[in-house]
Design a protein around this motif. Structure first.
Motif, PDB file in Angstrom:
ATOM      1  N   THR A   1      -4.891  45.538 -25.734  1.00  0.00           N
ATOM      2  CA  THR A   1      -5.348  46.443 -24.835  1.00  0.00           C
ATOM      3  C   THR A   1      -4.111  47.195 -24.583  1.00  0.00           C
ATOM      4  OG1 THR A   1      -6.617  44.559 -23.715  1.00  0.00           O
ATOM      5  CG2 THR A   1      -6.020  46.716 -22.421  1.00  0.00           C
TER       6      THR A   1
ATOM      7  N   GLU B   1      -4.244  42.623 -34.943  1.00  0.00           N
ATOM      8  CA  GLU B   1      -5.034  41.610 -33.856  1.00  0.00           C
ATOM      9  C   GLU B   1      -5.403  42.489 -32.740  1.00  0.00           C
ATOM     10  OE1 GLU B   1      -1.573  39.344 -32.654  1.00  0.00           O
ATOM     11  OE2 GLU B   1      -0.400  41.001 -31.838  1.00  0.00           O
ATOM     12  N   THR B   2      -6.246  41.742 -31.848  1.00  0.00           N
ATOM     13  CA  THR B   2      -6.679  42.683 -30.600  1.00  0.00           C
ATOM     14  C   THR B   2      -5.749  42.902 -29.455  1.00  0.00           C
ATOM     15  OG1 THR B   2      -8.775  41.667 -31.119  1.00  0.00           O
ATOM     16  CG2 THR B   2      -8.636  42.697 -28.833  1.00  0.00           C
TER      17      THR B   2
END
Length: 159
Positions: A155, A152-153
């Motif tokens: 940060t 998944e993305t």
């Protein structure tokens, strides 16, 4: 100063300009009017650590040059210099992140070998694993064995 090296205290009209050679850009007030024979520069700054020459000149007067060594300031910021990449859910990142400790001018603080930098993941539901705290060596914190367990993305945040 006059030909004898004496300050001309009666001069109050000459405008003196300060200019620099080198990679940095001067900021602040680089032109001053002489008061009692002296032009005082109080807020001239350059952010890039380097050796540079300052030249002080005025119309009709022989200028003077001074060489300065501008050092690195104290640590105030972090900057990612190598981003993590090659991430596959559950596998170690192919490229591990590296974070630089910087001064106010963006210069690497090579004297810093004590700052502990922590990485965390946001925006996903998985878990970041590996060495999540790296201590700077010569101003560079190098992370190792970081992995994220889901595809998944996310940060990465460094603090």
């Amino acid at each position: 100063v006059d030909a004898g090296g004496n300050v001309v205290t009666s001069d109050g009209s000459t405008v003196v300009t300060c200019a620099a050679s080198g990679a940095g850009v001067l900021s602040g007030t680089t032109q001053r009017t002489v008061v009692s024979g002296v032009a005082t520069f109080t807020n001239v700054a350059v952010l890039l650590a380097q050796t540079m020459s300052l030249t002080f000149s005025a119309s009709g007067i022989v200028g003077v040059q001074q060489t300065l060594v501008i050092g690195v300031g104290g640590a105030v910021a972090l900057s990612v210099v190598t981003e993590a990449s090659g991430a596959t859910g559950g596998s170690v990142f192919a490229t591990q992140p590296q974070v630089q400790v910087q001064d106010a001018g963006g210069n690497r603080v090579v004297a810093d070998s004590t700052t502990a930098v922590t990485v965390s993941a946001a925006g996903g539901s998985g878990t970041l694993s590996g060495v999540t705290v790296a201590t700077a060596t010569s101003g560079l914190a190098v992370f190792a064995a970081l992995a994220y367990d889901k595809a998944e993305t996310i940060t990465l945040t460094f603090a």
